[in-house]
Design an enzyme around this catalytic site. Structure first.
Site, PDB file in Angstrom:
ATOM      1  N   LYS A   1     -10.451  -8.852  10.737  1.00  0.00           N
ATOM      2  CA  LYS A   1      -9.338  -9.746  11.114  1.00  0.00           C
ATOM      3  C   LYS A   1     -10.118 -10.548  12.057  1.00  0.00           C
ATOM      4  O   LYS A   1      -9.874 -11.917  12.178  1.00  0.00           O
ATOM      5  CB  LYS A   1      -7.957  -8.862  11.663  1.00  0.00           C
ATOM      6  CG  LYS A   1      -7.269  -8.233  10.659  1.00  0.00           C
ATOM      7  CD  LYS A   1      -6.686  -7.210  11.039  1.00  0.00           C
ATOM      8  CE  LYS A   1      -6.080  -6.106  10.006  1.00  0.00           C
ATOM      9  NZ  LYS A   1      -5.445  -5.115  10.435  1.00  0.00           N
TER      10      LYS A   1
ATOM     11  N   LYS B   1      -7.108  -1.559  19.090  1.00  0.00           N
ATOM     12  CA  LYS B   1      -6.928  -0.381  18.323  1.00  0.00           C
ATOM     13  C   LYS B   1      -6.454   0.771  19.034  1.00  0.00           C
ATOM     14  O   LYS B   1      -6.138   0.649  20.095  1.00  0.00           O
ATOM     15  CB  LYS B   1      -8.474  -0.244  17.570  1.00  0.00           C
ATOM     16  CG  LYS B   1      -9.611   0.037  18.686  1.00  0.00           C
ATOM     17  CD  LYS B   1     -10.853   0.295  18.004  1.00  0.00           C
ATOM     18  CE  LYS B   1     -11.522  -0.998  17.622  1.00  0.00           C
ATOM     19  NZ  LYS B   1     -11.655  -1.223  16.285  1.00  0.00           N
ATOM     20  N   ARG B   2      -6.122   1.683  17.829  1.00  0.00           N
ATOM     21  CA  ARG B   2      -5.745   3.121  18.637  1.00  0.00           C
ATOM     22  C   ARG B   2      -6.714   3.332  19.690  1.00  0.00           C
ATOM     23  O   ARG B   2      -7.846   3.218  19.650  1.00  0.00           O
ATOM     24  CB  ARG B   2      -5.361   3.944  17.649  1.00  0.00           C
ATOM     25  CG  ARG B   2      -4.104   3.516  17.066  1.00  0.00           C
ATOM     26  CD  ARG B   2      -3.023   3.690  17.827  1.00  0.00           C
ATOM     27  NE  ARG B   2      -2.505   4.831  18.183  1.00  0.00           N
ATOM     28  CZ  ARG B   2      -1.658   5.726  17.756  1.00  0.00           C
ATOM     29  NH1 ARG B   2      -0.665   5.347  16.924  1.00  0.00           N
ATOM     30  NH2 ARG B   2      -1.543   6.887  18.219  1.00  0.00           N
TER      31      ARG B   2
ATOM     32  N   HIS C   1      -9.504   8.985   4.290  1.00  0.00           N
ATOM     33  CA  HIS C   1      -9.593   7.736   5.315  1.00  0.00           C
ATOM     34  C   HIS C   1     -10.366   8.301   6.470  1.00  0.00           C
ATOM     35  O   HIS C   1     -10.453   7.676   7.399  1.00  0.00           O
ATOM     36  CB  HIS C   1      -8.377   7.563   5.788  1.00  0.00           C
ATOM     37  CG  HIS C   1      -7.633   6.711   4.939  1.00  0.00           C
ATOM     38  ND1 HIS C   1      -7.713   5.044   4.719  1.00  0.00           N
ATOM     39  CD2 HIS C   1      -6.686   6.914   3.789  1.00  0.00           C
ATOM     40  CE1 HIS C   1      -6.756   4.687   3.836  1.00  0.00           C
ATOM     41  NE2 HIS C   1      -6.228   5.885   3.197  1.00  0.00           N
TER      42      HIS C   1
ATOM     43  N   LYS D   1     -13.349   5.974  19.343  1.00  0.00           N
ATOM     44  CA  LYS D   1     -13.691   4.554  19.035  1.00  0.00           C
ATOM     45  C   LYS D   1     -14.080   4.122  20.373  1.00  0.00           C
ATOM     46  O   LYS D   1     -14.492   2.738  20.604  1.00  0.00           O
ATOM     47  CB  LYS D   1     -12.199   3.984  19.028  1.00  0.00           C
ATOM     48  CG  LYS D   1     -11.615   4.144  17.601  1.00  0.00           C
ATOM     49  CD  LYS D   1     -10.118   3.662  17.288  1.00  0.00           C
ATOM     50  CE  LYS D   1      -9.636   4.218  16.253  1.00  0.00           C
ATOM     51  NZ  LYS D   1      -9.771   3.573  14.921  1.00  0.00           N
TER      52      LYS D   1
ATOM     53  N   THR E   1     -10.645  -2.082  10.339  1.00  0.00           N
ATOM     54  CA  THR E   1     -10.118  -3.395   9.587  1.00  0.00           C
ATOM     55  C   THR E   1      -9.902  -4.184  10.557  1.00  0.00           C
ATOM     56  O   THR E   1     -10.083  -5.602   9.983  1.00  0.00           O
ATOM     57  CB  THR E   1      -8.941  -2.825   8.660  1.00  0.00           C
ATOM     58  OG1 THR E   1      -8.005  -2.001   9.455  1.00  0.00           O
ATOM     59  CG2 THR E   1      -8.952  -2.341   7.357  1.00  0.00           C
TER      60      THR E   1
END
Ligand code: GLG
Length: 817
Positions: free
Chosen positions: A656, A544-545, A356, A550, A652
């Site tokens: 969504k 998100k985290r 991952h 990110k 992901t």
């Protein structure tokens, strides 16, 4: 519609449950008690199907996948279960008649937050798809007493609060003591010669009793109910009350402590390896219990353990469950008496591994000292696996010491879990096309060259049942009214929406539904943050985290930049924008936590500045989790997917958002690449460096952010505001670490590791495109509908079908009721 559903029976069941459990009449019950009573009533409805499913599996003697995962981020169960038994309308009506609001009842349920982020939620989506498609599957995990911490924001800072999710019990779980197993830690290995055969016996160990709790995983409208099995730890009762033997007493106390601590809490790290001893204990605990149970179950029906792999496949969700490999070897060798070669054949035909991440800080490497002390017999087996693997390398690459050094499972005092997983699995997959290519040609190049046949891609997916049907009922109903309801179990059908993308009436309807959902989120924000947001503004969302790769930091720096522009020119023509953030930071991740403080500090200044007429609002939603995520996706106009290219394996949430008609503002990273391929670059806002460019820079030592700082006044102004007290008047040094991370004045680390300043201009320009595009509401609505229409590929149903076809080779089962 659920044909078997009977209103009166259900009502009676709810009333009786309240009476039996709480000694109250239904009108005295608290909302939480009503929730429990309703949940038990729903369990009553599905229990026969649960039994029937497993009978069918027994009868057909099916092959089963065991999805082994440290994390299952399930969220709330009640609403989803009601949807999957196709009784939403019936139950809503029934409760209405009883004077209860189903939405309020659903809100009583705590999230089952047994996971951190994408990896754990993926596991949950996979379980939903497996059941809906009718494939025999177990999820195997840990019943953490405390799940992912609850996040409070105090004075702009994240504060972690324990998540005592089990405090009122869990109505859906069933304790299964009949499947308990003993798991042993520590001690030493003794060789016992019995009739000329050497037996390996672990002695002087401590052990715990692993006791499973089963949770139903309900397929959509197909009577299939699979099982998520999570293991709890109980002390093994060795207390001998008559004994004054101090050794015994000491050991008993220690074992009791072990049982208590081992399942106490989920480690809150996402994409980061911390190397904690207790974490390795957790891993071996749930893996040993799951593997023991799988072997025992197999042996109930079959005599030849050499054919185990014909009925069982273990999917390792990242490296966390990799001890399944030596544990299965141990059982086959020490308990089943197979030879090494026989055991190895079974193991390597049973195990498959999903990678991952490519980030080195996430790769698990256990110190030999720790590993061998905790798992002495397992370590011996790992050594032998490594010895034989090294031989294989030497046969393939004679005299190549470099390969040996780079590929060894044990090297430099460490056990490298990813390498063991690759060496012993028959399949190694990445989670998006780009990610798998990077694995093959960069990160795991040597392994790919040696065993190319193992490598394959399985682009992630998400379940439309939770993230559209449950999370966004208005839009779900609208889709069904246009194209029928096949999309619920066959998402590619949603392509038919393309027919409506240009239709003015449909565009208007879509925008209106989006507006309703924005109102719903605005109410949530008002209640939870006390901030007023304008539902007519663009809802621009990054949830998100919190992680440097990110790049939430780039997002907030851009907000600061926009704000500067507005201050200079209050009449600046822009569509009002609400920047929405939601993110938990790992408790020990300082810079991530400081970024949260920065976002909140910027929010404080901007939201309270009347001079900009509310053109920008910044909201940090507290405690981002599955249940509020459902509200957030439904309300988003813009989906921020802005990771440094090459760093996000898949992502992901991007899927969504797309499913809910938001447009992607993103880099060509992870699954964004495939999203853009499906929807077309015209219907997304793409910016920034490509992964090749990033990797190129990295291989050549990075770049010089100071050049940008020196040459771009506006960027310099934003950066200076990090250290001149503009957003922290009481403590101008507060954000110095963030400033340093971008420009690196002292430390020896590379500066701006995530290329924030490098991508900044391109990002700002993409934001201008968003602003311009939103002015044409017809265009926007069309693009949003096209995003929905082209999200068919990203259902986890598709992902699961690919795993089944290429890796698991399972057969579908139907359950008649
Ligand atoms: C990872 C990655 C994500 C990925 C998810 C599921 O960081 O990019 O989408 O797993 O495969 N550790 C993760 O959350």
């Amino acid at each position: 519609m659920n044909k078997g559903f009977d209103k009166e029976t259900f009502k009676r069941s709810v009333v009786d449950n309240v009476k039996n459990m709480f000694r109250r009449t239904i009108d005295e019950a608290t909302p939480h008690q009503v929730f429990q009573a309703v949940a038990y009533a729903v369990k009553d409805v599905i229990i026969d199907e649960w039994i029937a499913t497993h009978k069918e599996y027994e009868k057909k003697d099916v092959k089963t996948v065991y999805y082994l995962s440290m994390e299952f981020l399930m969220g709330r169960a009640l609403g989803n279960n009601i949807i999957n038994i196709c009784a939403r309308d019936e139950i809503k009506e029934t409760l209405d008649e009883m004077g209860f609001d189903l939405d309020v009842i659903e809100d009583q349920e705590p999230d089952a937050a047994l996971g951190n982020g994408g990896l754990g939620r993926l596991a949950a989506c996979f379980l939903d798809s497996l059941a809906t498609l009718g494939y025999p599957a177990y999820g195997c995990g840990i019943r953490y007493r405390y799940g992912m911490f609850k996040q409070k924001i105090e004075n702009g800072y994240q504060v972690e609060v324990p998540d005592n999710w089990l405090k009122d019990g869990n109505p859906f779980e069933i304790r299964r003591p009949e499947y308990a197993a003993e798991v042993k830690f520590g001690g030493f290995v003794r060789i016992e010669n019995q009739g000329g055969v050497n037996h390996f016996v672990q002695d002087g160990y401590q052990s715990v009793r692993a006791v499973p709790y089963d949770l139903p995983v309900i397929g959509y409208g197909n009577n299939v109910v699979n099982t998520l099995r999570i293991w709890d730890a109980e002390p093994i009762n060795t207390f001998n009350l008559d004994s004054f033997d101090r050794g015994d007493y000491q050991k008993a106390v220690e074992q009791e402590n072990l049982a208590k601590t081992i399942v106490e809490v989920l480690y809150p790290n996402d994409n980061h390896y911390a190397g904690k001893e207790l974490r390795l204990k957790q891993q071996y605990f749930f893996i040993s219990a799951s593997v023991q149970r799988a072997v025992r179950k197999y042996k109930e029906k079959h005599d030849d353990i050499r054919k185990f792999y014909e009925k069982v496949v273990f999917q390792l969700n990242d490296t966390h469950p990799t001890v399944a490999i030596p544990e299965l070897m141990r059982i086959l060798l020490d308990e089943e008496g197979l030879t090494w070669d026989e055991a190895w054949e079974v193991t390597t035909k049973t195990c498959a591994y999903t990678n991952h991440t490519i980030m080195s800080e996430a790769l698990e490497k256990w110190p030999i000292e720790l590993f061998s002390r905790l798992l002495p017999r397992i370590y011996q087996i790992v050594e032998e696996i490594n010895r034989r693997f090294q031989n294989q390398i030497q046969t393939m690459y004679p005299g190549n010491q470099e390969k040996l050094r780079k590929m060894s499972i044990i090297y430099d005092g460490q056990v490298k879990m990813a390498y063991m997983a690759i060496a012993a699995s028959f399949s190694v997959n990445g989670v998006a096309r780009l990610h798998t290519e990077i694995l093959k040609h960069q990160e795991l190049k040597d392994f790919y060259e040696m065993m190319p046949e193992k490598f394959n891609n399985k682009t992630n997916g998400i379940t439309q049942r939770r993230f559209l049907l449950h999370g966004n009922p208005l839009l779900a109903d609208w889709v069904t009214s246009k194209i029928g309801d096949e999309w619920i179990t066959d998402l590619p059908h949603i392509k038919k929406l393309e027919l409506f993308a240009e239709d003015e009436k449909c565009q208007f309807e879509f925008m209106n539904i989006k507006y309703q959902n924005k109102l719903r989120l605005a109410r949530y924000i008002k209640e939870n943050n006390g901030i007023d947001v304008d539902p007519r503004s663009i809802f621009d969302v990054q949830v998100k985290r919190l992680h440097e790769y990110k790049r939430q930091l780039m997002n907030i720096l851009h907000v600061m930049y926009l704000y500067n522009q507005l201050k200079d020119n209050p009449d600046m023509d822009m569509i009002p924008r609400t920047f929405i953030f939601g993110a938990k930071a790992a408790a020990g991740y300082k810079r991530a936590k400081l970024t949260i403080k920065l976002i909140n500090s910027v929010a404080d200044v901007i939201n309270n500045d009347k001079s900009i007429n509310g053109k920008i609002k910044v909201v940090f939603i507290e405690d981002y989790r599955v249940s509020n995520a459902e509200l957030i996706f439904a309300a988003a106009d813009v989906s921020e997917q802005i990771s440094t290219a090459s760093k996000e394996a898949s992502g992901t949430s991007n899927m969504k958002f797309m499913l809910n008609g938001a447009l992607t503002l993103g880099t060509m990273d992870g699954a964004n690449v495939e999203i853009v391929e499906e929807v077309g670059a015209d219907n997304a806002f793409i910016f920034g460096m490509s992964s090749d460019e990033v990797i190129n820079y990295e291989n050549n030592g990075g770049y010089y952010p100071m050049d940008i700082f020196n040459n771009d006044q506006e960027i310099r102004r934003v950066l200076m505001q990090l250290i001149n007290g503009y957003y922290a008047p009481d403590n101008p040094e507060l954000f110095r670490d963030i400033y340093n991370s971008l420009l690196n004045t002292k430390s020896s680390d590379r500066a701006d590791t995530y290329f924030i300043l490098k991508d900044f201009r391109s990002y700002a320009e993409a934001h201008q495109r968003v602003d311009k595009a939103y002015r044409d509401q017809a265009w926007w609505a069309k693009a949003a509908i096209l995003n929905m229409a082209n999200c068919g590929k990203f259902t986890s149903d598709r992902t699961i079908e690919e795993y089944v076809k290429d890796i698991w080779h399972l057969k579908k089962v139907t359950v008649e009721m």
